[in-house]
Design an enzyme around this catalytic site. Sequence first.
Site, PDB file in Angstrom:
ATOM      1  N   ASP A  10      -3.304  -1.212  -8.057  1.00  0.00           N
ATOM      2  CA  ASP A  10      -3.190   0.396  -7.825  1.00  0.00           C
ATOM      3  C   ASP A  10      -4.096   0.886  -8.842  1.00  0.00           C
ATOM      4  O   ASP A  10      -4.161   0.487  -9.865  1.00  0.00           O
ATOM      5  CB  ASP A  10      -1.819   0.823  -7.537  1.00  0.00           C
ATOM      6  CG  ASP A  10      -1.636   2.198  -7.046  1.00  0.00           C
ATOM      7  OD1 ASP A  10      -2.607   2.725  -6.377  1.00  0.00           O
ATOM      8  OD2 ASP A  10      -0.692   2.944  -7.433  1.00  0.00           O
ATOM      9  N   ASP A  12      -3.681   4.931  -9.641  1.00  0.00           N
ATOM     10  CA  ASP A  12      -3.049   6.012 -10.353  1.00  0.00           C
ATOM     11  C   ASP A  12      -1.639   5.401 -10.770  1.00  0.00           C
ATOM     12  O   ASP A  12      -0.872   4.841 -10.064  1.00  0.00           O
ATOM     13  CB  ASP A  12      -2.729   7.077  -9.455  1.00  0.00           C
ATOM     14  CG  ASP A  12      -4.177   7.767  -8.886  1.00  0.00           C
ATOM     15  OD1 ASP A  12      -4.889   8.231  -9.816  1.00  0.00           O
ATOM     16  OD2 ASP A  12      -4.390   7.837  -7.916  1.00  0.00           O
ATOM     17  N   ASP A 322       2.644   0.864  -9.445  1.00  0.00           N
ATOM     18  CA  ASP A 322       3.638   1.451 -10.289  1.00  0.00           C
ATOM     19  C   ASP A 322       4.930   2.139  -9.355  1.00  0.00           C
ATOM     20  O   ASP A 322       5.968   2.566  -9.907  1.00  0.00           O
ATOM     21  CB  ASP A 322       3.202   2.826 -10.992  1.00  0.00           C
ATOM     22  CG  ASP A 322       2.815   4.093  -9.920  1.00  0.00           C
ATOM     23  OD1 ASP A 322       3.402   4.980 -10.060  1.00  0.00           O
ATOM     24  OD2 ASP A 322       1.717   3.820  -9.098  1.00  0.00           O
TER      25      ASP A 322
END
Length: 486
Positions: A10, A12, A322
């Site tokens: 990922d 961000d 995250d």
Amino acid sequence: MKNIIAVGFDMDYTLAQYKPETFESLAYEGTIRKLVYNLGYPQELLEWTFDWKYMVRGLVLDKKRGNILKMDRHKYVKVAYHGFKELSKEDKVGTYGNTLIQDSFDEPDYALIDTLFSLAEAYLFAQLVDFRDNNPGKVPQGTDYSRMYKDVRAAVDLCHRDGTLKQMVAKNPKRYINEDTSIVPMLKMLRASGRSTFLVTNSLWDYTNIVMNFLCASRTSDGGITCNFDWLQYFDVVITGSAKPGFFHEGKHANIFEVETESGMLLNTDNGTPMPQVGNTSPKVLLKGLNKSCRVFQGGSVGHLHKLLSIESSSQVLYVGDHIYGDILRSKKVLGWRTMLVVPELEREVELLWELRDMRKQLRLLRNERDLVEDQIHHLKWALKFESLRNDEKQKMTSAVGELESHRDQVRLAHQQAQWECHQKFHKIWGQLMKTGYQNSHFAHQVERFACLYTSQVSNLSLYSPDKYYRPSEDFMPHEFHILPL
């Protein structure tokens, strides 16, 4: 890792770690403005400030009651606040521990704070709860706690839709994103090992290119960055606008478009295969798309990704993210991908575990002493109740029970005080991220269930070989095994 042929990321809060003191504050201020100017909240909200250290991941918002909760692995509420006011033990038990059927603490009545981006909206929700309680006439008529949470979410969505946040980050990435010079060496290492690498992000191409340039580009002598596409050499496939977690449903019917990197133009594809473009589109665009080593797409689903990377088995993929639900749970539970969760808070937690090892050792000794005394009391009471004893023996045992109970109360009080002091060392309100008392926290339980690996930063992949696995126990998470208070 020997079975992994593709490693995905990922962007961000995974490759790009945002600075909470600037980025979260930017998100908070933008949300406040939307509440005031778009949703009719009073102007005095514009004077509010944001404490970016107050909220932590793993909390649960009770939308109906205006409460913020921290639970253990069994979903027992251990810490509870109404706005910024702590609930008494009686109120906490009366609200959450007095039902015949345990609450699931899921949507629609509850919201999980499971990403770092959610911390600002959780703090704002707590502020609004206190504001409504103290100024009931100042909030829009008919606005209850649930409505306030819904308005906060709507304001956050408005900030995303009009590009307020990303425009500010794009102007000055260095102000909002941490520099990490170890990302490029990590990506090079993975590719040199023969593995494919891919990026799957919900951000669109224009923003993705700016952020990845900042993370991967070589700096000029004055520290500046030239925006180009050199960073694409570190990936085989980049998928933007992926709409996770829906992206992870293989049966999802979603069109996948190829992105022409220079113009941002979207080109039709046949499930990822280039299609002849009808009309005046330059054939050079199609030719460049066929020749470049990394292809950039928008949309699609995991089926397209598997085809593009020639992945035959889901267990051959390691995905790093995250978001415990948006990245980790869906990719592992639905697909069977191997997963790695990035937990930046872990660095500080491990530091404190080491610094507080003597205090934690004392806590363990006090707990053992309390358990031993309670065991002695239990055996004496059992003897008094079931054994045939002379009066003098009964009197002696009764006296001993009284003394032991007094000692137990002293040890219990000392243990509670020491535990509270230790709790506050990690966080003055919520304590240790991965613990509630001696139990693993609800957040830690989710990590245990859905993350094959977890680490403080993604670049640790190049520093440590994940070839050793530690079996979690009820009392300890794997990162605690090296710092046991023995």
